[in-house]
Design a protein around this motif. Structure first.
Motif, mmCIF file in Angstrom:
data_model
loop_
_atom_site.group_PDB
_atom_site.id
_atom_site.type_symbol
_atom_site.label_atom_id
_atom_site.label_comp_id
_atom_site.label_asym_id
_atom_site.label_seq_id
_atom_site.Cartn_x
_atom_site.Cartn_y
_atom_site.Cartn_z
ATOM 1 N N GLN A 67 7.250 -1.200 7.343
ATOM 2 C CA GLN A 67 6.272 -0.637 6.416
ATOM 3 C C GLN A 67 6.042 0.807 6.799
ATOM 4 O OE1 GLN A 67 2.716 -2.973 5.521
ATOM 5 N NE2 GLN A 67 1.462 -1.130 5.672
ATOM 6 N N GLU A 69 3.827 4.394 6.249
ATOM 7 C CA GLU A 69 2.598 5.005 5.773
ATOM 8 C C GLU A 69 2.728 6.519 5.905
ATOM 9 O OE1 GLU A 69 -0.675 3.386 7.914
ATOM 10 O OE2 GLU A 69 -0.500 1.393 7.033
ATOM 11 N N THR A 78 1.907 4.223 0.786
ATOM 12 C CA THR A 78 2.537 3.107 1.500
ATOM 13 C C THR A 78 3.864 2.757 0.850
ATOM 14 O OG1 THR A 78 0.386 2.204 2.118
ATOM 15 C CG2 THR A 78 2.278 0.735 2.302
ATOM 16 N N SER A 80 8.175 1.225 1.987
ATOM 17 C CA SER A 80 8.993 0.371 2.845
ATOM 18 C C SER A 80 10.272 1.101 3.229
ATOM 19 C CB SER A 80 9.337 -0.943 2.129
ATOM 20 O OG SER A 80 8.169 -1.592 1.666
ATOM 21 N N THR A 92 14.817 5.075 3.151
ATOM 22 C CA THR A 92 13.674 4.817 2.294
ATOM 23 C C THR A 92 13.774 5.721 1.076
ATOM 24 O OG1 THR A 92 11.248 4.672 2.227
ATOM 25 C CG2 THR A 92 12.197 6.487 3.484
ATOM 26 N N GLY A 158 9.846 -5.857 0.877
ATOM 27 C CA GLY A 158 9.024 -4.659 0.931
ATOM 28 C C GLY A 158 7.596 -5.009 1.280
ATOM 29 N N SER A 159 6.708 -4.037 1.090
ATOM 30 C CA SER A 159 5.295 -4.218 1.430
ATOM 31 C C SER A 159 4.411 -3.861 0.245
ATOM 32 C CB SER A 159 4.935 -3.357 2.642
ATOM 33 O OG SER A 159 5.754 -3.658 3.746
ATOM 34 N N GLY A 162 0.520 -3.155 0.547
ATOM 35 C CA GLY A 162 0.238 -3.276 1.964
ATOM 36 C C GLY A 162 0.521 -4.631 2.571
ATOM 37 N N GLN A 164 2.847 -6.737 4.160
ATOM 38 C CA GLN A 164 4.126 -6.446 4.798
ATOM 39 C C GLN A 164 5.129 -7.581 4.646
ATOM 40 O OE1 GLN A 164 3.655 -5.191 8.817
ATOM 41 N NE2 GLN A 164 5.760 -4.495 9.049
ATOM 42 N N ASN A 165 6.387 -7.171 4.455
ATOM 43 C CA ASN A 165 7.522 -8.108 4.364
ATOM 44 C C ASN A 165 7.291 -9.196 3.332
ATOM 45 O OD1 ASN A 165 9.706 -7.238 5.858
ATOM 46 N ND2 ASN A 165 8.902 -8.017 7.784
ATOM 47 N N GLY A 199 4.401 -0.033 -2.946
ATOM 48 C CA GLY A 199 4.649 -0.493 -1.587
ATOM 49 C C GLY A 199 6.032 -1.078 -1.392
ATOM 50 N N ASN A 200 6.662 -1.515 -2.485
ATOM 51 C CA ASN A 200 8.042 -2.006 -2.397
ATOM 52 C C ASN A 200 9.044 -0.870 -2.246
ATOM 53 O OD1 ASN A 200 7.190 -4.720 -4.368
ATOM 54 N ND2 ASN A 200 8.531 -4.987 -2.608
#
Length: 380
Positions: A67, A69, A78, A80, A92, A158-159, A162, A164-165, A199-200
């Motif tokens: 993840q 940030e 955010t 991944s 990324t 992805g996250s 937020g 995660q995974n 986040g993904n």
């Protein structure tokens, strides 16, 4: 019949008799030695009939997915990413890190490290960042010369928001899509049915059949029903060039001393439960090495890896319930979880279902969350 006529007849009879004898001998040889056919096409089909276990693919991939940030004075973005070489380089999206003054990376086992930008695309939404502490760690394999086809089953990690995974499954529902978003040109990208949301971005798109990376998840529609992934084969060369040109002493890292543990109890609980969940997931998939690395130094000193493995190797078909946690005054988290598993009797003739309650004490050690203590009770 005179002698001149008798000679050719005798020769003919002898030739026929010799031919019959030769045929009889060869027939017996053929019967005793089965014919072996070497057919490359058949061999190829047979070698691909096995399918990789989905749970194993996901668990192994999670070790390499991080993840990210990206922070500045105004906001935190955010995203991944995933490790793709032994230098600690992470692939990324450029839009995840392009406006960041500081970049932190959180690994699957809850560790947080500073990262530096190795290279970013101007028009292509691709970036590479480096974490020195992740050098020579688990990396994902990229299918550099293979293009995905419509109907291929895929896994997106992805996250989102937020979390995660997070894993979503789908298929490649379109290819060679072209469009522009926020100044980036997306050309020949994959359209996928796996959900992609905030986040993904930057997470890997994995081929379900091979377990290898075929794309980088980059954009999703507002309703989350369609996602788009940049083919990894088209950006691998650029990412590798950036990586080869980057020197650690020339990169701008945030100092590791600047990273401190959050004093937010909710965030601390969330991070601790993630470590606990990863611990039991590792046990369930029989990744005892991964689980052992989550233990604090005192626990590892008191328990060798062999002893640790012996405590859990007896569990089969392990399952566990939701986690329950409380934060102590010294900023440690007590996480309780009940697991069920099949265990065999000492003579391995009987199998029974056991239920056990574990309590994990999780706290910071050298600015990283570790499991400091494990207690077990309630075996039925």
């Amino acid at each position: 019949m005179d002698k001149k006529q008798r000679g050719p007849i005798i020769v003919s009879v002898l030739l026929v008799a010799a031919g019959m004898i030769i045929w009889y001998v060869m027939y017996n040889v053929w019967q005793s030695n089965p014919v072996s056919v070497n057919n490359p096409t058949i061999n190829k089909v047979e070698s691909n009939t096995g399918s990789l276990d989905l749970k194993s693919i996901i668990h192994n991939a999670e070790k390499s997915v991080v993840q990210i940030e990206g922070q500045n004075d105004e906001k935190t973005i955010t995203g991944s990413g995933f490790l793709f070489n032994e230098k600690g380089d992470i692939m990324t999206n450029a839009h995840v890190v392009k406006e960041a003054d500081v970049i932190n990376v959180r690994t699957a086992n809850g560790h947080i490290y500073p990262a530096a930008v190795v290279g970013t695309g101007e028009n292509t939404d691709i970036a590479v960042i480096r974490v020195q502490q992740l050098a020579n760690q688990n990396t994902l394999t990229i299918e550099k010369g293979i293009k995905a086809e419509i109907g291929d089953e895929v896994i997106a990690l992805g996250s989102p928001h937020g979390f995660q995974n997070t894993v979503t499954l789908g298929i490649v529902s379109g290819t060679e899509r072209n469009f522009s978003v926020d100044g980036f040109n997306y050309e020949n990208v994959y359209q996928i049915s796996a959900q992609i949301t905030d986040g993904n971005s930057g997470g890997p798109l994995i081929n379900r059949g091979t377990g290898n990376v075929i794309g980088i998840n980059s954009v999703g529609t507002n309703d989350g029903t369609i996602g788009f992934s940049i083919p990894a084969s088209e950006i691998y060369e650029q990412a590798t060039t950036w990586s080869n040109e980057a020197q650690n002493d020339e990169l701008d890292y945030k100092r590791a001393d600047d990273i401190s543990a959050s004093d937010d109890p909710e965030q601390l609980t969330e991070d601790a439960e993630y470590v606990a969940d990863y611990f039991f997931e590792s046990i369930s998939i029989r990744d005892y090495v991964g689980a052992y690395t989550l233990l604090g130094s005192a626990m590892q000193s008191a328990n060798t890896y062999s002893d640790f493995r012996e405590d859990y190797v007896q569990y089969n078909n392990l399952d566990y319930s939701e986690l329950s946690s409380t934060v102590t005054e010294d900023e440690q988290v007590k996480t309780t979880v009940t697991i069920t598993a099949e265990t065999k009797s000492p003579d391995e003739k009987e199998t029974k279902q056991d239920s056990m309650t574990y309590q994990l004490t999780i706290g910071h050690e050298n600015d990283q969350l570790k499991i400091l203590d494990i207690s077990k009770s309630g075996k039925d």
